[in-house]
Structures are given as C-alpha cells and as structure tokens.
Scaffold this motif. Structure first.
Motif, PDB file in Angstrom:
ATOM      1  N   PRO A 690     122.427   2.228 -54.395  1.00  0.00           N
ATOM      2  CA  PRO A 690     122.411   3.638 -54.821  1.00  0.00           C
ATOM      3  C   PRO A 690     121.203   4.395 -54.301  1.00  0.00           C
ATOM      4  O   PRO A 690     121.288   5.610 -54.049  1.00  0.00           O
ATOM      5  N   ALA A 691     120.070   3.686 -54.124  1.00  0.00           N
ATOM      6  CA  ALA A 691     118.878   4.371 -53.630  1.00  0.00           C
ATOM      7  C   ALA A 691     119.076   4.847 -52.200  1.00  0.00           C
ATOM      8  O   ALA A 691     118.764   6.003 -51.849  1.00  0.00           O
ATOM      9  N   VAL A 692     119.619   3.984 -51.331  1.00  0.00           N
ATOM     10  CA  VAL A 692     119.865   4.368 -49.937  1.00  0.00           C
ATOM     11  C   VAL A 692     120.908   5.481 -49.862  1.00  0.00           C
ATOM     12  O   VAL A 692     120.762   6.447 -49.101  1.00  0.00           O
ATOM     13  N   SER A 693     121.952   5.362 -50.660  1.00  0.00           N
ATOM     14  CA  SER A 693     122.998   6.404 -50.648  1.00  0.00           C
ATOM     15  C   SER A 693     122.443   7.753 -51.062  1.00  0.00           C
ATOM     16  O   SER A 693     122.912   8.805 -50.599  1.00  0.00           O
ATOM     17  N   SER A 694     121.426   7.754 -51.930  1.00  0.00           N
ATOM     18  CA  SER A 694     120.899   9.020 -52.437  1.00  0.00           C
ATOM     19  C   SER A 694     120.050   9.768 -51.417  1.00  0.00           C
ATOM     20  O   SER A 694     119.843  10.971 -51.558  1.00  0.00           O
ATOM     21  N   VAL A 695     119.561   9.067 -50.384  1.00  0.00           N
ATOM     22  CA  VAL A 695     118.656   9.728 -49.428  1.00  0.00           C
ATOM     23  C   VAL A 695     119.203   9.703 -48.009  1.00  0.00           C
ATOM     24  O   VAL A 695     118.509  10.085 -47.060  1.00  0.00           O
ATOM     25  N   SER A 696     120.444   9.210 -47.823  1.00  0.00           N
ATOM     26  CA  SER A 696     121.018   9.159 -46.473  1.00  0.00           C
ATOM     27  C   SER A 696     122.525   9.310 -46.557  1.00  0.00           C
ATOM     28  O   SER A 696     123.084   9.451 -47.634  1.00  0.00           O
ATOM     29  N   GLN A 697     123.171   9.257 -45.419  1.00  0.00           N
ATOM     30  CA  GLN A 697     124.634   9.329 -45.360  1.00  0.00           C
ATOM     31  C   GLN A 697     125.255   7.936 -45.378  1.00  0.00           C
ATOM     32  O   GLN A 697     126.454   7.784 -45.150  1.00  0.00           O
ATOM     33  N   GLN A 698     124.462   6.921 -45.664  1.00  0.00           N
ATOM     34  CA  GLN A 698     124.958   5.551 -45.676  1.00  0.00           C
ATOM     35  C   GLN A 698     125.455   5.164 -47.068  1.00  0.00           C
ATOM     36  O   GLN A 698     124.939   5.653 -48.078  1.00  0.00           O
ATOM     37  N   THR A 699     126.441   4.287 -47.082  1.00  0.00           N
ATOM     38  CA  THR A 699     126.927   3.737 -48.357  1.00  0.00           C
ATOM     39  C   THR A 699     126.867   2.211 -48.266  1.00  0.00           C
ATOM     40  O   THR A 699     127.842   1.575 -47.862  1.00  0.00           O
ATOM     41  N   PRO A 700     125.729   1.614 -48.590  1.00  0.00           N
ATOM     42  CA  PRO A 700     125.608   0.153 -48.528  1.00  0.00           C
ATOM     43  C   PRO A 700     126.674  -0.537 -49.369  1.00  0.00           C
ATOM     44  O   PRO A 700     127.133  -0.002 -50.392  1.00  0.00           O
ATOM     45  N   ALA A 701     127.070  -1.721 -48.938  1.00  0.00           N
ATOM     46  CA  ALA A 701     128.097  -2.488 -49.641  1.00  0.00           C
ATOM     47  C   ALA A 701     127.549  -3.857 -49.997  1.00  0.00           C
ATOM     48  O   ALA A 701     126.664  -4.387 -49.324  1.00  0.00           O
ATOM     49  N   PHE A 702     128.137  -4.448 -51.042  1.00  0.00           N
ATOM     50  CA  PHE A 702     127.644  -5.744 -51.525  1.00  0.00           C
ATOM     51  C   PHE A 702     128.797  -6.547 -52.101  1.00  0.00           C
ATOM     52  O   PHE A 702     129.724  -5.990 -52.689  1.00  0.00           O
ATOM     53  N   GLY A 703     128.738  -7.842 -51.943  1.00  0.00           N
ATOM     54  CA  GLY A 703     129.737  -8.708 -52.552  1.00  0.00           C
ATOM     55  C   GLY A 703     129.495 -10.153 -52.204  1.00  0.00           C
ATOM     56  O   GLY A 703     128.509 -10.506 -51.561  1.00  0.00           O
ATOM     57  N   SER A 704     130.420 -11.011 -52.627  1.00  0.00           N
ATOM     58  CA  SER A 704     130.332 -12.446 -52.375  1.00  0.00           C
ATOM     59  C   SER A 704     131.335 -12.836 -51.309  1.00  0.00           C
ATOM     60  O   SER A 704     132.457 -12.330 -51.267  1.00  0.00           O
ATOM     61  N   LEU A 705     130.948 -13.755 -50.451  1.00  0.00           N
ATOM     62  CA  LEU A 705     131.802 -14.215 -49.370  1.00  0.00           C
ATOM     63  C   LEU A 705     132.759 -15.290 -49.865  1.00  0.00           C
ATOM     64  O   LEU A 705     132.500 -15.950 -50.869  1.00  0.00           O
ATOM     65  N   PRO A 706     133.854 -15.501 -49.150  1.00  0.00           N
ATOM     66  CA  PRO A 706     134.755 -16.604 -49.511  1.00  0.00           C
ATOM     67  C   PRO A 706     133.984 -17.928 -49.549  1.00  0.00           C
ATOM     68  O   PRO A 706     133.118 -18.186 -48.717  1.00  0.00           O
ATOM     69  N   GLY A 707     134.308 -18.761 -50.508  1.00  0.00           N
ATOM     70  CA  GLY A 707     133.595 -20.023 -50.688  1.00  0.00           C
ATOM     71  C   GLY A 707     132.507 -19.954 -51.725  1.00  0.00           C
ATOM     72  O   GLY A 707     132.009 -20.978 -52.190  1.00  0.00           O
ATOM     73  N   SER A 708     132.129 -18.736 -52.113  1.00  0.00           N
ATOM     74  CA  SER A 708     131.109 -18.597 -53.155  1.00  0.00           C
ATOM     75  C   SER A 708     131.696 -18.976 -54.504  1.00  0.00           C
ATOM     76  O   SER A 708     132.866 -18.728 -54.784  1.00  0.00           O
ATOM     77  N   GLU A 709     130.890 -19.597 -55.335  1.00  0.00           N
ATOM     78  CA  GLU A 709     131.302 -19.975 -56.687  1.00  0.00           C
ATOM     79  C   GLU A 709     130.625 -19.123 -57.744  1.00  0.00           C
ATOM     80  O   GLU A 709     130.597 -19.472 -58.914  1.00  0.00           O
ATOM     81  N   GLY A 710     130.055 -18.004 -57.305  1.00  0.00           N
ATOM     82  CA  GLY A 710     129.408 -17.107 -58.255  1.00  0.00           C
ATOM     83  C   GLY A 710     127.928 -17.322 -58.411  1.00  0.00           C
ATOM     84  O   GLY A 710     127.296 -16.712 -59.273  1.00  0.00           O
ATOM     85  N   GLY A 711     127.345 -18.216 -57.604  1.00  0.00           N
ATOM     86  CA  GLY A 711     125.902 -18.445 -57.683  1.00  0.00           C
ATOM     87  C   GLY A 711     125.121 -17.264 -57.166  1.00  0.00           C
ATOM     88  O   GLY A 711     125.604 -16.476 -56.353  1.00  0.00           O
ATOM     89  N   GLU A 712     123.902 -17.132 -57.647  1.00  0.00           N
ATOM     90  CA  GLU A 712     123.023 -16.017 -57.284  1.00  0.00           C
ATOM     91  C   GLU A 712     121.846 -16.512 -56.450  1.00  0.00           C
ATOM     92  O   GLU A 712     121.140 -17.438 -56.849  1.00  0.00           O
ATOM     93  N   PHE A 713     121.637 -15.888 -55.296  1.00  0.00           N
ATOM     94  CA  PHE A 713     120.383 -16.081 -54.567  1.00  0.00           C
ATOM     95  C   PHE A 713     119.265 -15.463 -55.406  1.00  0.00           C
ATOM     96  O   PHE A 713     119.410 -14.358 -55.929  1.00  0.00           O
ATOM     97  N   VAL A 714     118.150 -16.175 -55.559  1.00  0.00           N
ATOM     98  CA  VAL A 714     117.090 -15.709 -56.453  1.00  0.00           C
ATOM     99  C   VAL A 714     115.745 -15.701 -55.730  1.00  0.00           C
ATOM    100  O   VAL A 714     115.358 -16.683 -55.101  1.00  0.00           O
ATOM    101  N   PHE A 715     115.049 -14.581 -55.805  1.00  0.00           N
ATOM    102  CA  PHE A 715     113.649 -14.476 -55.399  1.00  0.00           C
ATOM    103  C   PHE A 715     112.790 -14.527 -56.654  1.00  0.00           C
ATOM    104  O   PHE A 715     113.076 -13.827 -57.635  1.00  0.00           O
ATOM    105  N   GLU A 716     111.743 -15.317 -56.639  1.00  0.00           N
ATOM    106  CA  GLU A 716     110.815 -15.367 -57.767  1.00  0.00           C
ATOM    107  C   GLU A 716     109.533 -14.629 -57.388  1.00  0.00           C
ATOM    108  O   GLU A 716     108.830 -15.026 -56.458  1.00  0.00           O
ATOM    109  N   LEU A 717     109.247 -13.542 -58.078  1.00  0.00           N
ATOM    110  CA  LEU A 717     108.068 -12.739 -57.748  1.00  0.00           C
ATOM    111  C   LEU A 717     106.797 -13.514 -58.080  1.00  0.00           C
ATOM    112  O   LEU A 717     106.641 -13.992 -59.202  1.00  0.00           O
ATOM    113  N   PRO A 718     105.873 -13.640 -57.136  1.00  0.00           N
ATOM    114  CA  PRO A 718     104.603 -14.299 -57.440  1.00  0.00           C
ATOM    115  C   PRO A 718     103.711 -13.387 -58.277  1.00  0.00           C
ATOM    116  O   PRO A 718     103.887 -12.166 -58.291  1.00  0.00           O
ATOM    117  N   GLU A 719     102.768 -13.979 -58.971  1.00  0.00           N
ATOM    118  CA  GLU A 719     101.817 -13.187 -59.746  1.00  0.00           C
ATOM    119  C   GLU A 719     100.818 -12.534 -58.803  1.00  0.00           C
ATOM    120  O   GLU A 719     100.207 -13.204 -57.969  1.00  0.00           O
TER     121      GLU A 719
END
Length: 893
Positions: A690-719
């Motif tokens: 939504p942030a990119v869409s609000s400042v440009s003419q782009q509409t980013p897309a997101f989803g899971s690829l075939p073979g995914s079981e619903g797992g989430e890629f996770v980044f852990e923010l360091p202190e």
C-alpha cells in the motif's frame, strides 16, 4: 555493526610448529598501558586470587577432557564421566564465588593500587602464557560479575577498567560466534580477542589438553575407577514392565512418545531463572525448577526459615505457574552422606520450599544423580520422589549455546521422549533454549508438566502453542541478489545495481547473512545461465539444508507475454536476453515456480523489483493460526513491484527505485507492524504494497507460490546499539518527505490490508497478533523506534519513544544517552546534560556519552564542566576518530 574502536588488528601467520590449519589475529588495546609505579607499602598481593583462577582453568580443562568424545564411551563410562565432571563444575562454581568475593573486597578497599592489581589479573585472562583461545571462556562469568562491581565506582581508573572489561566481554562473545560458525558439529567452539584473537582447531586444543590430563586419572582423583567390561549376560526373564522407573525413581522413559519434561537445576539465579521462565512462557511450556536450599535461605537453631532474595525469585516462578522442587541444601554428593547430615540436606530445603510455597511439589533430585539406599529411604519417609533424567544437555560443561542445542536435539531424536536436564545458572542455557524449543515444536513434541501425581500434557494432546515465528530456527541464511543496469539489447536502467547492492548490504549488516552465502550477480554476470546456475549449482554446492532460508531479490526489466490460451505469462529479463526471443532468452515465472518447489530450504521469499503479470499464486496472507507452527511448514512467498504494463518508479532517495527504497525502510523496522521484533513475509508485503501504491502508479502484488504449505519467511530485527552523537547520520530531506508519505499508508497492527495478486485479483493481509514480551524487550523496541524517528528528524516522537524505553527499563544507558541527544538537537542543552550524566551513571565506560556531555556543557556555557567531560573522553578514547574534535573544543574553552 558495533565497532570496537580501541582494538588494533595485527594479522600474523602462525609459526611452522603451530597446529596445522591454525592462524593468529592479534587485537591489542592501547588502554593496556604500563601500570604506574606503586610504592611497595601500597602494593597488593593478588597471588591467592591468581592461584584460584589457574585452578578454575585447570578444572575447566578437566571437564572438557572428561566429556570429549562422549559418543565413543559406553553408557557406564559416560555416566561416570558426567558425574565427576559435574562435581568438578560445582567445585568450580564455589571457587568462582570465592574469587568473586575477593575481587569485590579488593574493589571496595581504598588502596590506590587496587586497579593495577585488578589489571594484572585481567592481563592473565587476556594474554596469559600458555592460554589457548578456548581457555578464556572459563573466565566469562567472572568477568561479567567484575564488570558489575566496577560499575559502582565512578573514579576515572574504574571507568577505564570498566571499558576494558566491556571490550573483553565483547571479544569473548565473538570467540563463541566464530567457533560456532567454523566447527558447529564439534563439542566446543571458541576464540579470543584482546585477549589476543587466535583461531586454533578444536582438535589441536583437545590434543594439547590430553597431554596435560587423562580421563582415567581425573576419574581416579575423584574416587572412580572404571571396571573391565563385563561379559554379556543372558537376557533376564521377561517380567512386568518397569520402563521409566527404578526403585520408585522417575527417569522419563515411561512418558508417551514425543513427550519431554523440561527441568532446571541449581538455581534460583537472580537473573537467568526468570529469563528462562519468560522464554518458556512464549511456548506455553511447563517446567520444574530444582533449587538448592542455600540459594533460598537458611534455618535458625529453632528450625525457622530465614529466606533471602532467591526466595523472591522462587515466588515469582511459582506465580508464573512453574513447579518448585528440591535439589538438596548444599549440592553435596549425597551418596557419600549418612545420618543427620544426609537428613538435613533433604529436609532443610524441603522446609525452605514450604516457607516459599506451602503446596511445594514432592519432587527431589539428587545432585549429580548420586544416591544411596539410605537417601532413597529418607525420601520415602518424607513422602518425596526422586526424579532423574535421560537427556543431559551438558550445559554445565559446554560453553557454546549452539553446541548445547545440537546435543539436546540429537539425544531427543535418539530417545524419542524423556526428562531433559538443564541448569538455570548459565547465560548459555538462556541462549540455547529458544532454538531447542523451536525444533521440538516443529517436530511435534509435547511438553509435559507435573500435576502433583504424574507428568501430563495439559489440554489436548497437541504440541504446545508457540506464540512467535521460529526465526531462530533457521540453520543458515542464503540470498541470491541480482541487479542489472547495463542491458545488451534492452533500455538501460539507472537504479537496479544500486538497489541490489543496498539489499545485499542490509542482509549482511543488519540480519547477519554470511557474506559468502549472499550470491550477487550484477550487470554482465546476470546472464540467463548465470542466474539459473546460482540456483541449481551454487546453492547445491553450498550444501543447502532443510532448515535453511533463501531470500531472492531481482532488480531489472520484467516482461509479460500473452499465450495462445489468452493467459499472461511473466518473465524476468537477464542481461543477455533478446526482446525478439523472449520465450528462449528470458526466465519465465513458471521456471521460478519450479525452482521454488525444488529448493530443500524451509522458507523462501522472492522479491522482484520488476513489473509483469502472469504468475499464479496459490495463497495470500499469513494468519496467526499458522504462525503457531511456522517452523514446520514450508513457505514459498513472492512480492513484486507491480503488474503488467506498469513502469517501475526510479525516483526514490539515494538512487533507489521507490519500491526498493520502501522495501529497505520496511526491513529497517517499519514493517514490524505488531511490534514483536519479527518481520514476516506478510508483514513486509502489508507495509510495502500500500505504501508504494500511494506514491506511484505501481500496484505491488504478493502471495504464496505452488508448493507452499503456508510457512512464513521471517526476519528477526537485531537490537540497535547506536549511541546517538554528532556523527550519527540522518536522512536527507527528500528521503524524509517520501517516508512521511509512505508511513501515512502504514497498516495498524490489527488492520487488514488488501493487495493485488499477480492474476489481477485481490488478497487480504493481516499482520500476526502481537505476542507478550518482557519489559526489557519492550524497552529495546521503543529505543529502536526512537532511532528511526530521530533519523527522520521527528524529535518529539523520538523523545516519546526513548522516554517509554526508560520507563520500562530505568537503567537503560543507551536510551538515556539517546534521549539526551534528542534534547541536544532541540537546543535544550541543560536537559541534555542531565540525561548524558544519567547515561554515564548507568554505564560509566561509555566514552561517547562523555563527548556528548562535553558538547552539552559547552553549549550551556559551563566551560569548566565541558573541559572535564572532554578530558575523560580523551582518556577513554585517545585515538578515536573524534579525538581531534574533542581537543579542538577544549582549546576553544
């Protein structure tokens, strides 16, 4: 990354006679200047402390010799080695306490030579003759305690000593990390710092120890001689099953399959016991704390309990739902005790536990697992039950968290169920526990608790719910980063290479990806064959594992081709692709899908800063239901910059595209929508799209690829550990202006965000629910948010965040300094000086706080105070990059 400014790195090649494969890196601190001459009448004799430290090291080495090659020992030999090793360990704990008390007494004396005496002892830890890299970790707990004691003295020599010890502790942490990376499968991983940083092979170190000590001799010194192996006996007639019990004892072998009991011995510890309890709470995991009576209090002549601070820790553990149990009064070897002494060891602690909790459990654990018939009878008379274990973490012997975790998980795999023995008196246990629990949950294990009669799993027979994603469960982190500006037959781009470089730096510097596992392809290297071989060859040769994660970033041209069926098919365009031969030269999304399904990694996230259509995504958003068991679900997710016929906006700050700039801001912390210091693939998309869409003419897309079981890629923010100062960079005005627009579209934690999928439909994204965290974690998160706001020059909001951090953690020196600097930037110099003074009181060796204090005093017109602050800064950091600035300021005053 935090830089240790006082270290000077000198690389030298090991001598020919050194162990094969070893090399040396010396890190020397200019703070280790020759000590001032002290009159003989004031000299302090620290020979007794020094002797105790050498004995500590000898015991530490013996423990390693005893427990090394454990896989080659028989079960009886292993039990004997562990029993004697634990005895050595507990004797060493008492020795540490003795040395700790002696150092405290030394510090509180008024003898001016006390700091030189302490410096002599630290010299031994840093550069003692004959010390190997691995040896120095034997002194880590002692150094941590000494740091806390030195912090109570505000004199300049104490401040210098505090800084020196802080740097040595940082070095010890790096020792652990380096060996952890280098030889993960071996028992210990160590290294050293200033403290001269060397890196010997572990096998060479152990071989050296074996020239000093023999396992048989150590055992004999402690009254153990292993008998010759007995001849195999004929199988005993089968009878009633006694699995899990022996003379009424509980071992854990009778538990249901895939069920474990978590137990912690030797506490309570004033810090680590409650940290462990907080970790357990995140997993809804019950546990039993077997406590040593003298850590709780004592009994007077009339048998009345006199409780100490440890009892307060026990009460809080009880209030949190954990079971309190008896581990003897003094941790003596009870198999050698009889009569009144044996009875007192058992019943005195029972009386203390009853004073803490009248409903205390009837569970008892013999120290070292050593018991005799008389002791067992006393337990029966007192209506207590002996609880043993069948899975030993060896956290009392092994100083490296990853090695402890590997051992526990291997043994759990072998046993299939049981009681795990940990100790709540070590920082290393605190560090190892999350990765152990993550893996156990991922593999479907249940945690059983004591219900007063037996061990049972509460609620339904299902794995305990984990309330956070298993970010720490990744074994290794990989990335393929592609950026193409100089196309051969397509229009040239201006931003793609810089985008790829920025993403690569973020992965390495912020999220700890190993540089050799970030495969970067730029311009001419990013051919079709080059990109595909990065997946098929380089990842395979790098030994990609099932618990690894892969991040893929592509910045370049994308294209869409309409098939005869009318369906769109998207492509990413390599540097050598011909526009007229798109089908053969470019890489279709169908091939990316096939690659994603074939990768053995746990989670993969593809981020494409290119616009195209025609990728069929199977699922959209994450939700709280599968964050619970995220560690055991495959995840294959993709986030793209826009759809078909959309141009990527390249007018972002610092030469980035708008999409990649927004992505970097999200990874910098803005995409942590629920404030748990974890950024899932869904949260990242919910912030970026939504942030990119609000400042440009782009509409980013997101989803899971075939073979995914619903797992989430996770980044852990360091202190974040940055102390704000005049050198701290802030964003440019155009970056701040864009961020303001982006943040206006940021999702609230509970709000649903609707984004596009790549087939033109819509999908709803909801950020995972926030999880309970400790006050310390909340304080760190508030500080980190304050840093982001400061860099955007949002001073009022930054001030509020640093204030919140200090409310949650009153001794947070980092937040105190940063709050002071926010006041300084607003020209509130008197207020700034107060907070810099507070930061110094909390952490007297933090040099930059003195620099900030000097600046605040100077701007407030207090020249003498400013000179004093600058002088202290120069004493602590005479060769720092800003030392010249401090001298110039002093000359002006």
């Amino acid at each position: 990354m935090k830089r240790k400014a006082l270290y000077y790195v000198v690389f030298t090649v090991a001598a020919a006679g050194a162990a094969a494969g070893s090399w040396i890196v010396s890190l020397k601190s200019p703070s280790s200047a020759p000590a001032a001459t002290v009159p003989a009448s004031q000299a302090m004799d620290v020979s007794a402390i020094s002797a105790d430290m050498k004995t500590m090291l000898a015991s530490y080495r013996k423990i390693i010799v005893l427990t090394q090659d454990e896989a080659s020992l028989t079960s009886d030999e292993r039990a004997q080695a562990n029993r004697v090793g634990q005895q050595l360990f507990h004797e060493n704990q008492e020795r540490i306490d003795k040395v700790d008390a002696a150092l405290a007494q030394l510090l509180t004396s008024n003898n001016p030579a006390r700091f030189d005496a302490l410096g002599t002892l630290i010299d031994y830890v840093e550069s003692g003759e004959g010390l190997y890299d691995a040896d120095r970790l034997a002194f880590r707990e002692l150094m941590q305690s000494l740091l806390a004691q030195v912090a109570k003295d505000s004199s300049l020599p104490a401040i210098k000593l505090h800084k020196r010890i802080s740097e040595d502790l940082d070095a010890l942490a790096e020792i652990e990390r380096n060996y952890e990376k280098e030889i993960r499968a071996v028992f210990g991983r160590f290294e050293s710092r200033s403290i001269q940083l060397k890196r010997e092979k572990w096998d060479s170190y152990v071989a050296y120890l074996k020239t000093l000590y023999k396992r048989e001799a150590i055992l004999k010194d402690y009254g153990v001689i292993a008998p010759y192996p007995a001849r195999p006996e004929a199988p005993a007639p089968s009878g009633p099953s006694q699995a899990g019990t022996e003379d009424g004892e509980i071992f854990g072998k009778a538990l249901p399959k895939k069920t474990v009991v978590l137990t912690f011995d030797d506490g309570p510890h004033r810090r680590y016991s409650e940290e462990i309890a907080a970790i357990l709470k995140q997993y809804n995991a019950p546990a039993i704390f077997f406590s040593v009576g003298r850590n709780i209090g004592s009994l007077d002549a009339q048998g009345k309990a006199k409780l100490n601070g440890g009892a307060d820790v026990m009460r809080r553990l009880k209030q949190s739902g954990y079971v309190l149990a008896n581990h003897s009064f003094s941790h003596a070897q009870l198999s050698k005790q009889t009569g009144a002494n044996l009875k007192a060891e058992i019943l005195n602690t029972d009386a203390l536990l009853k004073a803490v909790d009248p409903q205390r459990s009837q569970l008892f654990r013999f120290p070292y697992g050593a018991r005799n018939k008389e002791g067992m009878q006393m337990l029966e008379d007192a209506h207590l039950r002996s609880v043993m274990w069948n899975i030993d973490s060896l956290d009392w012997a092994d100083p490296v968290p990853s090695s402890i975790a590997d051992r526990v998980l291997r043994t759990v795999d072998k046993e299939g169920r049981g009681i795990i023995l940990f100790h709540d008196i070590h920082e290393r246990t605190v560090k190892a526990l999350p990765s152990i629990l993550d893996r156990l949950v991922a593999e479907g294990y249940q945690f059983a608790g004591w219900d007063g009669e037996s061990f049972k799993v509460s609620g339904a027979n299902a794995p305990a719910p984990v309330q956070r994603s298993a970010a720490t469960g990744y074994a290794n982190s990989w990335a393929i980063v592609v950026g193409i500006d100089k196309y051969q037959k397509w229009p040239q781009l201006q931003y793609a290479v810089r985008d790829a470089e920025g993403v690569g730096q973020m992965l390495v510097q912020k999220f700890g990806f190993a540089p050799d596992r970030v495969i970067t392809l730029k311009n001419e290297a990013a051919t079709r064959n080059g990109i595909l071989s990065a997946f098929h060859d380089r990842l395979a040769h790098g030994n990609l594992q099932p618990n690894d994660r892969i991040f893929v970033f592509f910045a370049g041209h994308g294209a869409t081709r309409k098939l005869s069926s009318g369906r769109d098919l998207g492509y990413i365009v390599p540097v050598d692709a011909d526009p007229n031969n798109l089908a053969t030269d470019a890489i279709p999304m169908t091939e990316i899908q096939n690659i994603a399904e074939s990768l053995p990694a746990k989670h993969a996230l593809f981020v494409m800063d290119a616009c195209y259509s025609g990728l069929g995504l199977t699922r959209g958003a994450a939700n709280a239901s599968f964050l619970r068991d995220n560690a055991k679900r495959l995840g294959r997710q993709m986030l793209t910059a826009g759809g078909s016929d959309q141009l990527v906006s390249d007018g972002g700050p610092n030469g980035h595209s708008v999409f990649t700039w927004t992505l970097l801001q999200g990874l910098g912390g803005k995409a942590d929508l629920n404030g748990d210091s974890l950024i899932t693939g869904t949260e990242l998309a919910a912030y970026v799209a939504p942030a990119v869409s609000s400042v440009s003419q782009q509409t980013p897309a997101f989803g899971s690829l075939p073979g995914s079981e619903g797992g989430e890629f996770v980044f852990e923010l360091p202190e974040e550990s940055e102390f704000l100062n005049t050198s701290t960079a802030q964003l440019s005005n155009d970056a701040i202006a864009l961020n303001t627009k982006l943040d206006a579209q940021a999702s609230a934690p509970a709000a649903a965000v609707v984004v596009k999928d790549l087939q033109g439909g819509e999908t709803k994204l909801v950020a995972p629910a926030a999880v309970p965290v400790s006050a310390r974690q909340k304080a760190q998160r508030a500080n980190d948010q304050g840093l982001l706001l400061y860099k955007e020059k949002q001073y009022a909001q930054a001030e509020a965040q640093f204030t919140e951090a200090l409310k949650l953690r009153p001794d947070f020196a980092l937040a105190a300094n940063n709050l002071g600097f926010v006041f300084y930037k607003q020209e509130k110099f008197t207020e700034a000086a107060r907070w810099f003074e507070n930061a110094i009181r909390m952490d007297p060796s933090r040099a930059i706080a003195y620099m900030n204090l000097g600046d605040a005093y100077a701007r407030a017109g207090q020249g003498d105070k400013a000179k004093g602050a600058y002088k202290t800064y120069l004493e602590l950091a005479p060769k720092s990059p800003t030392a010249g600035y401090a001298r110039q300021q002093m000359e002006k005053l």
